[in-house]
Design a protein around this motif. Structure first.
Motif, PDB file in Angstrom:
ATOM      1  N   VAL A 136       1.125  -1.444  -0.305  1.00 18.37           N
ATOM      2  CA  VAL A 136      -0.035   0.020   0.064  1.00 18.37           C
ATOM      3  C   VAL A 136       0.836   1.299   0.108  1.00 18.37           C
ATOM      4  O   VAL A 136       1.696   1.299   1.075  1.00 18.37           O
ATOM      5  N   GLN A 137       0.464   2.016  -0.897  1.00 16.03           N
ATOM      6  CA  GLN A 137       1.384   3.503  -1.017  1.00 16.03           C
ATOM      7  C   GLN A 137       0.532   4.529  -0.715  1.00 16.03           C
ATOM      8  O   GLN A 137      -0.796   4.522  -1.307  1.00 16.03           O
ATOM      9  N   LEU A 138       0.863   5.564  -0.186  1.00 17.30           N
ATOM     10  CA  LEU A 138       0.335   6.691  -0.007  1.00 17.30           C
ATOM     11  C   LEU A 138       0.967   7.942  -0.754  1.00 17.30           C
ATOM     12  O   LEU A 138       2.077   7.966  -0.149  1.00 17.30           O
ATOM     13  N   GLN A 139       0.297   8.547  -1.568  1.00 18.68           N
ATOM     14  CA  GLN A 139       0.980   9.598  -2.183  1.00 18.68           C
ATOM     15  C   GLN A 139       0.531  10.899  -2.004  1.00 18.68           C
ATOM     16  O   GLN A 139      -0.513  11.315  -2.134  1.00 18.68           O
ATOM     17  N   ALA A 140       1.505  11.797  -1.109  1.00 18.54           N
ATOM     18  CA  ALA A 140       0.843  13.043  -1.020  1.00 18.54           C
ATOM     19  C   ALA A 140       1.568  14.266  -1.886  1.00 18.54           C
ATOM     20  O   ALA A 140       2.568  14.004  -2.374  1.00 18.54           O
ATOM     21  N   SER A 141       0.783  15.389  -1.752  1.00 16.84           N
ATOM     22  CA  SER A 141       1.000  16.212  -2.941  1.00 16.84           C
ATOM     23  C   SER A 141       0.375  17.562  -2.439  1.00 16.84           C
ATOM     24  O   SER A 141      -0.385  17.370  -1.510  1.00 16.84           O
ATOM     25  N   GLY A 142       0.797  18.601  -3.105  1.00 16.52           N
ATOM     26  CA  GLY A 142       0.292  19.823  -2.796  1.00 16.52           C
ATOM     27  C   GLY A 142       0.909  20.855  -1.874  1.00 16.52           C
ATOM     28  O   GLY A 142       0.653  22.161  -1.897  1.00 16.52           O
ATOM     29  N   GLY A 143       1.889  20.489  -1.554  1.00 19.88           N
ATOM     30  CA  GLY A 143       2.812  21.520  -0.521  1.00 19.88           C
ATOM     31  C   GLY A 143       3.484  22.749  -1.522  1.00 19.88           C
ATOM     32  O   GLY A 143       3.412  22.452  -2.963  1.00 19.88           O
ATOM     33  N   GLY A 144       3.956  23.698  -0.637  1.00 21.92           N
ATOM     34  CA  GLY A 144       4.640  24.709  -1.662  1.00 21.92           C
ATOM     35  C   GLY A 144       4.908  25.652  -0.625  1.00 21.92           C
ATOM     36  O   GLY A 144       5.012  25.742   0.576  1.00 21.92           O
ATOM     37  N   LEU A 145       5.562  26.841  -1.390  1.00 22.59           N
ATOM     38  CA  LEU A 145       5.414  28.202  -0.552  1.00 22.59           C
ATOM     39  C   LEU A 145       4.494  29.087  -0.597  1.00 22.59           C
ATOM     40  O   LEU A 145       4.216  29.387  -1.917  1.00 22.59           O
ATOM     41  N   VAL A 146       4.041  29.632   0.331  1.00 26.34           N
ATOM     42  CA  VAL A 146       2.877  30.514   0.520  1.00 26.34           C
ATOM     43  C   VAL A 146       3.252  31.429   1.513  1.00 26.34           C
ATOM     44  O   VAL A 146       4.101  31.346   2.391  1.00 26.34           O
ATOM     45  N   GLN A 147       2.771  32.761   1.495  1.00 29.41           N
ATOM     46  CA  GLN A 147       2.939  33.871   2.338  1.00 29.41           C
ATOM     47  C   GLN A 147       1.852  33.757   3.476  1.00 29.41           C
ATOM     48  O   GLN A 147       1.053  33.127   3.284  1.00 29.41           O
ATOM     49  N   ALA A 148       2.259  34.152   4.402  1.00 29.46           N
ATOM     50  CA  ALA A 148       1.479  34.007   5.958  1.00 29.46           C
ATOM     51  C   ALA A 148       0.014  34.504   5.627  1.00 29.46           C
ATOM     52  O   ALA A 148      -0.184  35.617   4.922  1.00 29.46           O
ATOM     53  N   GLY A 149      -0.811  33.971   6.052  1.00 29.11           N
ATOM     54  CA  GLY A 149      -2.523  34.139   5.682  1.00 29.11           C
ATOM     55  C   GLY A 149      -2.980  33.734   4.323  1.00 29.11           C
ATOM     56  O   GLY A 149      -4.151  33.640   4.103  1.00 29.11           O
ATOM     57  N   GLY A 150      -1.815  33.018   3.730  1.00 26.72           N
ATOM     58  CA  GLY A 150      -2.471  32.202   2.276  1.00 26.72           C
ATOM     59  C   GLY A 150      -3.098  30.975   2.697  1.00 26.72           C
ATOM     60  O   GLY A 150      -3.123  30.516   3.846  1.00 26.72           O
ATOM     61  N   SER A 151      -3.242  30.204   1.423  1.00 24.46           N
ATOM     62  CA  SER A 151      -4.079  28.893   1.524  1.00 24.46           C
ATOM     63  C   SER A 151      -3.278  27.764   0.823  1.00 24.46           C
ATOM     64  O   SER A 151      -2.621  28.081  -0.287  1.00 24.46           O
ATOM     65  N   LEU A 152      -3.277  26.653   1.177  1.00 32.12           N
ATOM     66  CA  LEU A 152      -2.834  25.526   0.398  1.00 32.12           C
ATOM     67  C   LEU A 152      -3.683  24.300   0.452  1.00 32.12           C
ATOM     68  O   LEU A 152      -4.448  24.338   1.852  1.00 32.12           O
TER      69      LEU A 152
END
Length: 117
Positions: free
Chosen positions: A1-17
């Motif tokens: 079983v594998q779990l693939q995480a994605s969606g991280g990044g660099l964002v300014q304070a107050g932002g969203s991911l």
């Protein structure tokens, strides 16, 4: 079983991911799915969990800002992170537990979230 995480990044304070976790098995295989995070020099900590029936729980640091969900139609788990703070900077890991698959815990690789001030 594998779990693939994605969606991280660099964002300014107050932002969203929005982080995504894609398991190699159907999400119905897992009794509980979670997000953990680990900042440099700190222990890994639980951020949020969701059960197979949709019950959610959050760390105090995540309450009111993060939302965990799972979409059974597309077989994904999400972590919507709003009002991000520099202290949210960490590697985020998805985790899942399955009684069906032999009472096993599974970990995905981390996805880095960096929040600049």
């Amino acid at each position: 079983v594998q779990l693939q995480a994605s969606g991280g990044g660099l964002v300014q304070a107050g932002g969203s991911l929005r982080l995504s976790c894609a398991p190699s098995r159907n999400v119905f295989s897992f009794n509980v799915m979670s997000w953990y995070r680990q900042a440099p020099g700190k222990e890994r900590e639980l951020v949020a969990s969701i059960t197979g029936t949709g019950t959610t729980s959050y760390a105090d640091s995540a309450k009111g800002r993060f939302t965990i969900s799972r979409d059974n139609d597309v077989n994904l788990m999400y972590l919507q992170m709003d009002s991000l703070k520099p202290e949210d900077t960490a590697a985020y890991y998805c985790n899942a537990f399955s009684r069906l698959l032999g009472n096993q815990w599974y970990w995905g690789q981390g996805t880095q979230v960096t929040v600049s001030s």
